[in-house]
Design an enzyme around this catalytic site. Structure first.
Site, PDB file in Angstrom:
ATOM      1  N   PHE A 122       0.863  -1.185   0.000  1.00 32.62           N
ATOM      2  CA  PHE A 122       0.000   0.000   0.000  1.00 32.62           C
ATOM      3  C   PHE A 122       0.897   1.231   0.000  1.00 32.62           C
ATOM      4  O   PHE A 122       1.630   1.469   0.951  1.00 32.62           O
ATOM      5  CB  PHE A 122      -0.954   0.057   1.198  1.00 32.62           C
TER       6      PHE A 122
ATOM      7  N   LYS B 264       2.235  11.040   7.233  1.00 32.95           N
ATOM      8  CA  LYS B 264       1.380  10.777   8.396  1.00 32.95           C
ATOM      9  C   LYS B 264       1.835  11.526   9.666  1.00 32.95           C
ATOM     10  O   LYS B 264       1.563  12.699   9.779  1.00 32.95           O
ATOM     11  CB  LYS B 264       1.247   9.266   8.586  1.00 32.95           C
TER      12      LYS B 264
ATOM     13  N   ASP C  11       9.310   3.004   2.169  1.00 29.19           N
ATOM     14  CA  ASP C  11       8.086   3.743   2.466  1.00 29.19           C
ATOM     15  C   ASP C  11       7.800   3.578   3.954  1.00 29.19           C
ATOM     16  O   ASP C  11       7.233   2.581   4.384  1.00 29.19           O
ATOM     17  CB  ASP C  11       6.916   3.236   1.609  1.00 29.19           C
TER      18      ASP C  11
HETATM   19  C1  LIG Z   1      -0.989   6.073   4.226  1.00 32.25           C
HETATM   20  C2  LIG Z   1       0.130   5.572   3.417  1.00 32.25           C
HETATM   21  C3  LIG Z   1       0.479   6.164   2.198  1.00 32.25           C
HETATM   22  C4  LIG Z   1      -0.328   7.274   1.575  1.00 32.25           C
HETATM   23  O1  LIG Z   1      -0.426   8.405   2.381  1.00 32.25           O
HETATM   24  P1  LIG Z   1      -1.580   9.501   2.096  1.00 32.25           P
HETATM   25  O2  LIG Z   1      -1.212  10.635   3.009  1.00 32.25           O
HETATM   26  O3  LIG Z   1      -2.884   8.865   2.459  1.00 32.25           O
HETATM   27  O4  LIG Z   1      -1.496   9.851   0.663  1.00 32.25           O
HETATM   28  C5  LIG Z   1       1.575   5.671   1.526  1.00 32.25           C
HETATM   29  N1  LIG Z   1       2.295   4.652   2.022  1.00 32.25           N
HETATM   30  C6  LIG Z   1       1.986   4.054   3.190  1.00 32.25           C
HETATM   31  C7  LIG Z   1       2.830   2.926   3.685  1.00 32.25           C
HETATM   32  C8  LIG Z   1       0.889   4.471   3.916  1.00 32.25           C
HETATM   33  O5  LIG Z   1       0.549   3.856   5.049  1.00 32.25           O
END
Ligand SMILES: *Cc1c(COP(=O)(O)O)cnc(C)c1O
Length: 404
Positions: free
Chosen positions: A145, A259, A230
């Protein structure tokens, strides 16, 4: 309270009536919060065990962060990057130091940080690695994700996230998560990057086998490929270390952050990397009107300072062990699997008992808010300001739900 005097039912109806149904929220309407606790429009209190998918690692309205936001609101909120503002340098310098990298490129949402990482990796591939024009590929993992843009969903393996959003962006190769042999076999002369979550959050807090991340690091170094971690959900204290990669002593070439970086107040994301990587971008090649704005920088600098003390990482590690012990006690009593790293848990409920959604609805009735991910899996990710007693409380409520 008499049922028809509650404000929640009509507030839920109104919220559904005027919005696209791209979410299926629990029927609770929050009006205020502090620390790890939420209060709804009817005055009921809930322990927050989602923390905005880790955007609220420091809890709701952390006093230091709120103060920074207020002070900045009274001075300067936006300049665009056409001009330099006085909050910018401190943020970039201090975040770069926290990451052990030379440079930072601030954006707003996590998906934008991922897009930035992809663009930088491709440009690095053509300019530094000398990949043939238009041939760059990036290796990603099954079950990933990374966000919701058209390019990012192009390499999602979740049918809901991907279906009917094509045509898809080419240039991505999907390999099984945790399988180093498959990843090594997928690398070719046109591979510019491997993009991975060190722990797959959305997939249900899935940890790769021990040795996988160091193996990916080695393969990337040996084959002249960038390792992009990520850490948008796993980073910034959630797992008991600053980054999830730290648990295995792995340093990626690029950190993608988001986040919690915004302190639960403003959206702030960033890419951190050394100058030989981020330095490939020249004026006009990438940007964002709001990226690195004064309000975002003022709040995020304080987030970095909170993390620099190490206090939140320590709390997460210690309380995470308490959470692990509690949850493991429920194995065989309604839980079939538990995965914990710091204050981050993926909990698989016996599917014969109930779905994850049902479990979350029943937890809500007991004053605990959590969110299901897939099927019978729920994720627990409370703010790192949660106390011992509150961790025990959350586990006790889950035990009661599982006991029916
Ligand atoms: C939430 C998330 C994203 C995307 O972040 P947004 O601020 O919702 O665009 C990307 N990678 C990971 C691992 C995430 O948990």
């Amino acid at each position: 309270m008499i049922e028809d005097m509650l404000r929640t039912p009509s507030a839920v109806r109104d919220a559904e009536r005027y919005t696209a149904h791209n979410y299926h929220p629990l029927p609770v309407v929050i009006s205020s919060a502090e620390g790890a606790w939420l209060t709804d429009v009817d005055g009921r209190r809930y322990l927050d065990c989602l923390a905005g998918y880790s955007a609220l690692n420091f809890g709701h309205r952390h006093p230091t962060l709120v103060r920074a936001a207020h002070e900045q609101l009274d001075r300067l909120t936006l300049t665009s990057r056409a001009f330099i503002h006085d909050q910018f340098a401190d943020f970039c310098r201090e975040l770069a130091a926290l990451c052990g990298k030379d440079l930072v490129l601030p954006m707003n949402t996590g998906a934008e940080a991922v897009e930035t990482g992809i663009k930088v990796a491709r440009k690095w591939g053509y300019q530094v690695k000398k990949v043939a024009p238009g041939q760059a590929n990036i290796i990603v993992a099954d079950g990933n994700f990374h966000g919701r843009t058209t390019t990012i969903v192009s390499f999602s393996t979740d049918a809901d996230a991907r279906a009917d959003f094509g045509p898809y962006t080419p240039g991505f190769t999907v390999v099984p998560y945790g399988d180093l042999t498959a990843l090594e076999a997928a690398i070719d002369e046109n591979t510019v990057a491997v993009l991975l979550e060190p722990i797959q959050g959305e997939q249900g807090v899935v940890l790769p086998p021990e040795g996988y991340l160091p193996g990916v690091r080695r393969a990337c170094t040996d084959r002249n490929v960038l390792f992009i971690a990520d850490e948008i959900q796993s980073g910034l204290g959630r797992t008991g270390r600053t980054f999830a990669c730290d648990h295995e002593g792995v340093v990626p070439d690029m950190y993608l952050l988001g986040k919690a970086l915004g302190g639960g107040i403003v959206p702030v994301s960033a890419v951190a990397a050394d100058a030989d990587v981020l330095g490939v971008l020249r004026p006009g090649q990438h940007g964002s009107t709001f990226g690195g704005n004064p309000l975002a920088c003022a709040v995020a600098t304080e987030v970095v300072r909170l993390l620099a003390t190490g206090e939140f990482q320590r709390r997460s590690a210690e309380l995470g062990e308490r959470l692990r012990a509690g949850l493991e006690g429920l194995l065989g009593n309604g839980l079939v699997a538990v995965r914990v790293r710091g204050l981050w848990a993926g909990v698989d409920i016996d599917p014969a008992l109930m779905t994850g959604r049902q479990a979350c609805e029943r937890l809500m009735d007991r004053g605990v808010l959590a969110k299901d991910t897939h099927g019978s899996t729920i994720r627990l990710a409370p703010p790192l300001v949660i106390t011992d007693d509150e961790v025990d409380h959350a586990v006790a409520q889950l035990a009661a739900v599982l006991a029916g």
